[in-house]
Motif scaffolding. Structure first.
Motif, short mmCIF file in Angstrom:
data_model
loop_
_atom_site.label_atom_id
_atom_site.label_comp_id
_atom_site.label_asym_id
_atom_site.label_seq_id
_atom_site.Cartn_x
_atom_site.Cartn_y
_atom_site.Cartn_z
N SER A 1 0.84 -1.20 0.00
CA SER A 1 0.00 0.00 0.00
C SER A 1 0.87 1.24 0.00
O SER A 1 0.60 2.21 -0.73
CB SER A 1 -0.91 0.02 1.23
N LEU A 2 1.90 1.23 0.81
CA LEU A 2 2.82 2.37 0.89
C LEU A 2 3.56 2.56 -0.43
O LEU A 2 3.70 3.69 -0.91
CB LEU A 2 3.81 2.14 2.04
N ARG A 3 3.99 1.47 -1.02
CA ARG A 3 4.68 1.54 -2.32
C ARG A 3 3.80 2.21 -3.37
O ARG A 3 4.24 3.07 -4.13
CB ARG A 3 5.06 0.12 -2.77
N MET A 4 2.53 1.84 -3.39
CA MET A 4 1.59 2.42 -4.34
C MET A 4 1.39 3.91 -4.03
O MET A 4 1.41 4.75 -4.94
CB MET A 4 0.25 1.69 -4.27
N ALA A 5 1.19 4.24 -2.76
CA ALA A 5 0.86 5.61 -2.37
C ALA A 5 1.99 6.59 -2.60
O ALA A 5 1.74 7.75 -2.95
CB ALA A 5 0.43 5.64 -0.90
N VAL A 6 3.25 6.18 -2.41
CA VAL A 6 4.38 7.11 -2.58
C VAL A 6 4.82 7.22 -4.03
O VAL A 6 5.63 8.10 -4.36
CB VAL A 6 5.61 6.75 -1.71
N SER A 7 4.29 6.36 -4.90
CA SER A 7 4.73 6.39 -6.30
C SER A 7 4.35 7.71 -6.96
O SER A 7 3.33 8.32 -6.65
CB SER A 7 4.14 5.21 -7.08
N ILE A 8 5.20 8.15 -7.86
CA ILE A 8 4.99 9.41 -8.58
C ILE A 8 4.10 9.13 -9.79
O ILE A 8 4.39 8.25 -10.60
CB ILE A 8 6.32 10.03 -9.04
N THR A 9 3.00 9.87 -9.89
CA THR A 9 2.06 9.67 -10.99
C THR A 9 1.94 10.90 -11.89
O THR A 9 1.32 10.83 -12.94
CB THR A 9 0.66 9.32 -10.45
N GLY A 10 2.49 12.00 -11.46
CA GLY A 10 2.37 13.22 -12.26
C GLY A 10 2.85 14.41 -11.47
O GLY A 10 3.73 14.30 -10.62
N THR A 11 2.26 15.54 -11.72
CA THR A 11 2.61 16.73 -10.96
C THR A 11 1.38 17.26 -10.28
O THR A 11 0.25 16.97 -10.65
CB THR A 11 3.19 17.82 -11.90
N GLY A 12 1.61 18.07 -9.29
CA GLY A 12 0.50 18.65 -8.55
C GLY A 12 0.20 17.85 -7.30
O GLY A 12 0.49 16.67 -7.20
N VAL A 13 -0.39 18.54 -6.36
CA VAL A 13 -0.77 17.91 -5.10
C VAL A 13 -2.05 17.12 -5.32
O VAL A 13 -3.03 17.65 -5.87
CB VAL A 13 -0.97 19.00 -4.01
N PRO A 14 -2.08 15.85 -4.92
CA PRO A 14 -3.25 15.01 -5.16
C PRO A 14 -4.40 15.28 -4.18
O PRO A 14 -4.71 14.47 -3.32
CB PRO A 14 -2.69 13.60 -5.00
N SER A 15 -5.00 16.46 -4.31
CA SER A 15 -6.10 16.83 -3.44
C SER A 15 -6.98 17.86 -4.15
O SER A 15 -6.46 18.79 -4.76
CB SER A 15 -5.57 17.44 -2.14
N ALA A 16 -8.27 17.70 -4.05
CA ALA A 16 -9.21 18.67 -4.61
C ALA A 16 -9.07 20.03 -3.94
O ALA A 16 -9.40 21.06 -4.52
CB ALA A 16 -10.64 18.17 -4.50
N LYS A 17 -8.53 20.05 -2.72
CA LYS A 17 -8.33 21.28 -1.97
C LYS A 17 -7.14 22.08 -2.52
O LYS A 17 -7.00 23.25 -2.21
CB LYS A 17 -8.06 20.99 -0.50
N GLY A 18 -6.24 21.38 -3.22
CA GLY A 18 -5.05 22.02 -3.74
C GLY A 18 -3.86 21.94 -2.80
O GLY A 18 -2.78 22.41 -3.13
N GLU A 19 -4.05 21.36 -1.65
CA GLU A 19 -2.95 21.16 -0.71
C GLU A 19 -3.27 20.02 0.23
O GLU A 19 -4.44 19.67 0.43
CB GLU A 19 -2.63 22.41 0.09
N ILE A 20 -2.22 19.42 0.77
CA ILE A 20 -2.40 18.34 1.74
C ILE A 20 -2.02 18.88 3.10
O ILE A 20 -1.09 19.58 3.28
CB ILE A 20 -1.52 17.12 1.38
#
Length: 190
Positions: free
Chosen positions: A171-190
């Motif tokens: 799960s951690l391996r999947m979550a830390v993987s790089i998929t693109g740019t930008g913060v992965p949140s609809a809020k625009g920040e984590i």
């Protein structure tokens, strides 16, 4: 950009140094003084492909295991930086002989853990069951993640925990993987 970090945690009870490399090969070095917990941290490292090095000393095994979880979690958190471009979420099911475990993880910056290992004994190998649970909880808190782990079934406590740790690692391996740019949140920040 190297995604690595080192944390030094010195208190009256422990002296711990943890180093992680998120884009590693899954290599583990060092010890936290418990053969079983070293096995579990090695398992976390191997299956997450995060290199983890730890040097942990202290007064009591409980304190060392607890603070090892804190140090490793904080090191991964620091290595993630602003968490820009990461997958953020991860999940996995892992069988280990008689046992089956499920883990789901969110690196969204809020700490929460729900860990159900269904252990039948008070200890596994050289480690108290409550210390293993506490390691996972403090790891999640320090990483600032939601971590949900559940052993669905099993008869051997060693296998239950190993399946749970492997599921958490994947799960951690999947979550830390790089998929693109930008913060992965609809809020625009984590």
């Amino acid at each position: 950009m190297a995604r690595s970090a080192e944390i030094v945690r010195k208190t009256r009870e422990v002296d711990i140094k943890a180093r992680v490399e998120l884009d590693g090969k899954g290599e583990f070095a060092g010890s936290c003084g418990s053969a079983f917990m070293d096995h579990m941290i090695r398992t976390l490292s191997k299956h997450s492909r995060i290199d983890i090095a730890i040097d942990a000393k202290g007064d009591l095994r409980h304190h060392i295991i607890e603070d090892a979880g804190i140090a490793i979690g904080k090191a991964i958190d620091k290595a993630l930086g602003e968490r820009d471009g990461i997958q953020r979420f991860g999940y996995a099911y892992v069988p280990m002989d008689d046992s089956l475990a499920r883990a789901a993880l969110d690196l969204g910056g809020r700490a929460y853990s729900k860990v159900e290992l269904k252990l039948s004994g008070a200890s596994v190998e050289d480690t108290k069951a409550e210390d293993i649970l506490h390691f996972l909880e403090t790891f999640a808190q320090s990483l600032r993640c939601n971590l949900h782990i559940r052993v669905l079934y099993g008869t051997n406590d060693h296998h239950k925990i190993e399946a749970a740790m492997k599921a958490a690692a994947l799960s951690l391996r999947m979550a830390v993987s790089i998929t693109g740019t930008g913060v992965p949140s609809a809020k625009g920040e984590i």
